[in-house]
Design a protein around this motif. Structure first.
Motif, mmCIF file in Angstrom:
data_model
loop_
_atom_site.group_PDB
_atom_site.id
_atom_site.type_symbol
_atom_site.label_atom_id
_atom_site.label_comp_id
_atom_site.label_asym_id
_atom_site.label_seq_id
_atom_site.Cartn_x
_atom_site.Cartn_y
_atom_site.Cartn_z
ATOM 1 N N GLY A 171 -6.583 -6.734 -12.723
ATOM 2 C CA GLY A 171 -7.132 -5.377 -12.683
ATOM 3 C C GLY A 171 -6.196 -4.531 -11.848
ATOM 4 O O GLY A 171 -5.062 -4.933 -11.563
ATOM 5 N N GLY A 172 -6.677 -3.385 -11.427
ATOM 6 C CA GLY A 172 -5.810 -2.502 -10.658
ATOM 7 C C GLY A 172 -5.739 -2.864 -9.185
ATOM 8 O O GLY A 172 -4.958 -2.274 -8.430
ATOM 9 N N GLY A 173 -6.603 -3.795 -8.762
ATOM 10 C CA GLY A 173 -6.611 -4.175 -7.346
ATOM 11 C C GLY A 173 -7.192 -3.057 -6.491
ATOM 12 O O GLY A 173 -7.618 -2.008 -6.987
ATOM 13 N N ARG A 174 -7.209 -3.300 -5.193
ATOM 14 C CA ARG A 174 -7.831 -2.330 -4.287
ATOM 15 C C ARG A 174 -7.194 -0.939 -4.394
ATOM 16 O O ARG A 174 -7.864 0.081 -4.380
ATOM 17 C CB ARG A 174 -7.765 -2.840 -2.841
ATOM 18 N N GLY A 175 -5.866 -0.898 -4.531
ATOM 19 C CA GLY A 175 -5.171 0.393 -4.574
ATOM 20 C C GLY A 175 -5.646 1.289 -5.712
ATOM 21 O O GLY A 175 -5.604 2.512 -5.608
ATOM 22 N N TYR A 201 -16.508 -4.282 -7.830
ATOM 23 C CA TYR A 201 -15.610 -5.301 -8.384
ATOM 24 C C TYR A 201 -14.164 -4.867 -8.219
ATOM 25 O O TYR A 201 -13.720 -3.872 -8.797
ATOM 26 C CB TYR A 201 -15.892 -5.585 -9.877
ATOM 27 N N ILE A 202 -13.457 -5.618 -7.403
ATOM 28 C CA ILE A 202 -12.015 -5.420 -7.231
ATOM 29 C C ILE A 202 -11.356 -6.753 -7.549
ATOM 30 O O ILE A 202 -11.776 -7.791 -7.036
ATOM 31 C CB ILE A 202 -11.694 -4.961 -5.788
ATOM 32 N N SER A 203 -10.364 -6.729 -8.443
ATOM 33 C CA SER A 203 -9.686 -7.980 -8.813
ATOM 34 C C SER A 203 -8.719 -8.384 -7.715
ATOM 35 O O SER A 203 -7.844 -7.590 -7.342
ATOM 36 C CB SER A 203 -8.873 -7.797 -10.097
ATOM 37 N N ASN A 204 -8.864 -9.593 -7.247
ATOM 38 C CA ASN A 204 -7.880 -10.133 -6.310
ATOM 39 C C ASN A 204 -6.683 -10.606 -7.142
ATOM 40 O O ASN A 204 -6.803 -11.517 -7.965
ATOM 41 C CB ASN A 204 -8.503 -11.302 -5.530
ATOM 42 N N LEU A 205 -5.543 -9.971 -6.925
ATOM 43 C CA LEU A 205 -4.374 -10.219 -7.776
ATOM 44 C C LEU A 205 -3.411 -11.247 -7.178
ATOM 45 O O LEU A 205 -2.328 -11.479 -7.716
ATOM 46 C CB LEU A 205 -3.630 -8.889 -7.992
ATOM 47 N N SER A 206 -3.833 -11.858 -6.065
ATOM 48 C CA SER A 206 -2.894 -12.721 -5.318
ATOM 49 C C SER A 206 -2.334 -13.868 -6.158
ATOM 50 O O SER A 206 -1.145 -14.169 -6.082
ATOM 51 C CB SER A 206 -3.590 -13.336 -4.095
ATOM 52 N N LYS A 207 -3.202 -14.490 -6.964
ATOM 53 C CA LYS A 207 -2.726 -15.665 -7.706
ATOM 54 C C LYS A 207 -1.633 -15.259 -8.704
ATOM 55 O O LYS A 207 -0.568 -15.887 -8.757
ATOM 56 C CB LYS A 207 -3.894 -16.326 -8.446
ATOM 57 N N PHE A 208 -1.880 -14.195 -9.457
ATOM 58 C CA PHE A 208 -0.869 -13.789 -10.441
ATOM 59 C C PHE A 208 0.415 -13.345 -9.737
ATOM 60 O O PHE A 208 1.522 -13.683 -10.160
ATOM 61 C CB PHE A 208 -1.407 -12.689 -11.371
ATOM 62 N N ARG A 209 0.224 -12.613 -8.628
ATOM 63 C CA ARG A 209 1.411 -12.129 -7.897
ATOM 64 C C ARG A 209 2.239 -13.297 -7.365
ATOM 65 O O ARG A 209 3.469 -13.237 -7.337
ATOM 66 C CB ARG A 209 0.975 -11.247 -6.739
#
Ligand SMILES: NC(=O)c1ccc[n+]([C@@H]2O[C@H](COP(=O)([O-])OP(=O)(O)OC[C@H]3O[C@@H](n4cnc5c(N)ncnc54)[C@H](O)[C@@H]3O)[C@@H](O)[C@H]2O)c1
Length: 356
Positions: free
Chosen positions: A276-280, A316-324
């Motif tokens: 997703g777009g993440g927190r930003g 709902y905020i997607s945590n993008l850490s794994k993909f990053r």
């Protein structure tokens, strides 16, 4: 670069059309599959033919097949006729609320349609990378169990360790999904299985709010696009529950397609990623309305309905850490403001075309 043959399902939709253009620009051979079923789901406003016509004008090697992913023998024929290197599967009944009215069709398209494509891939293009667009609705309302704090214009996570949002460890069962969330969860699991059991190069992206200029935005699907549409063309927008402070994270279709591209260049079979777009790029309904009003200079007519949509996420905020971590070259390139600016320009030009 080796030129590929790429199948994009749902190619007249938001993500599919972005994928078609992106890969066509790189001279790959792109076959788009779409039967304009979005019109059947949502009526005239959901019609995607304008986007298909746009794609035909904008591309070099794109060809289109009007085929239903539920048509198993048709899918089989398509896969027998050519070998694909990459399948980007975006065709879906995409609405949480709509599924309630058409549960069988929803399941047939989302679950069985996905299965048809996975099996055809296994039989005829087993080396291909297969990317399935899943959804954060597979988590059902489990994310609502996270401790929340109420701020002036939005809900937010109360615990600092939740700051980055929901990660892939969130459970997907024993939760209220909506029928849409359940049909997508079925497809999500089957797709993972083709990756893990058969060792195929399958990726599952669990999308937050995917957005961009090519959405045929309707009330039941595509919230930012529909908000912009209402702001510019009139009508009333309904906000359901949570005081309008519910939070969504928004990602531009370009950044989604870049994620697909990164995975396909270096696939990890059976992986699941939140995307997703993440927190930003997160916003609440109240914040989005205010921002769109500022940017369009128009007052948006909206009403508040106290009852929340069933199974809807509070924040709902997607945590993008794994993909990053797995794909460090990927990043979010479009801010929320730039997404909105582009949507406003597109909506204005569509209205000009309609009124000429
Ligand atoms: N847009 C979002 O906010 C969002 C969020 C999370 C997940 N997703 C998922 O991402 C994917 C793409 O979403 P989108 O926003 O581009 O959707 P979209 O509705 O814009 O595009 C889907 C396309 O699939 C086509 N289609 C539907 N049923 C079909 C069938 N039976 N056979 C052939 N074509 C069919 C439709 O005509 C439409 O053009 C979907 O799987 C959706 O569930 C979207």
């Amino acid at each position: 670069m080796k030129l590929k043959t790429i199948l994009v399902t749902g190619s007249s939709g938001l993500i599919g059309s972005e994928a078609v253009e992106h890969f066509d620009r790189q001279d790959h051979k792109v076959v788009g599959l779409d039967n304009n079923m979005r019109r059947e789901f949502f009526g005239e406003a959901g019609d995607t033919l304008w986007n298909l016509e746009r794609l035909k004008r904008a591309t070099k090697r794109f060809s289109h097949v009007s085929l239903d992913i539920r048509n198993r023998s048709g899918i089989e024929e398509l896969f027998k006729a050519q070998r694909f290197d990459l399948i980007v599967h975006c065709a879906a009944q995409p609405s949480h609320d709509k599924a309630r009215d058409i549960p069988l069709v929803d399941f047939e398209v989302n679950a069985l349609g996905t299965m048809n494509l996975l099996e055809a891939t296994r039989q005829h293009s087993p080396e291909a990378v297969f990317v399935f667009m899943s959804t954060n609705k597979v988590y059902g309302d489990a994310p609502n169990e996270m401790a929340m704090t109420e701020l002036e214009t939005r809900w937010d996570y109360a615990r600092t360790e939740d700051f980055e949002g929901v990660d892939e460890n969130c459970r997907i069962d024993r939760t209220l999904h909506s029928l849409f969330g359940a049909s997508k969860a079925a497809a999500d699991l089957v797709a993972q299985e083709y990756g893990r059991y058969f060792g195929m190069k399958v990726c599952v992206f669990r999308g937050g709010c995917l957005t961009g200029p090519s959405h045929s935005g309707v009330e039941l699907h595509g919230f930012l696009s529909y908000l912009v549409k209402v702001a510019l063309s009139g009508g009333t927008y309904s906000v359901f529950g949570y005081k309008g402070k519910q939070v969504r994270d928004n990602i531009h279709s370009h950044d989604v397609v870049r994620a697909i591209e990164e995975f396909s260049a270096n696939p990890r079979p059976g992986e699941v990623y939140n995307l997703g777009g993440g927190r930003g790029n997160s916003t609440s309904m109240l914040e989005a309305i205010e921002r769109i009003e500022q940017m369009t200079g128009r007052k948006l007519d909206w009403r508040y309905v106290a009852e929340a949509r069933k199974g809807d996420h509070i924040c709902y905020i997607s945590n993008l850490s794994k993909f990053r971590t797995h794909y460090p070259k990927w990043r979010i390139t479009r801010s929320l403001d730039s997404i909105l600016e582009e949507m406003i320009i597109c909506e204005r030009s569509r209205q000009t075309v309609v009124s000429v």
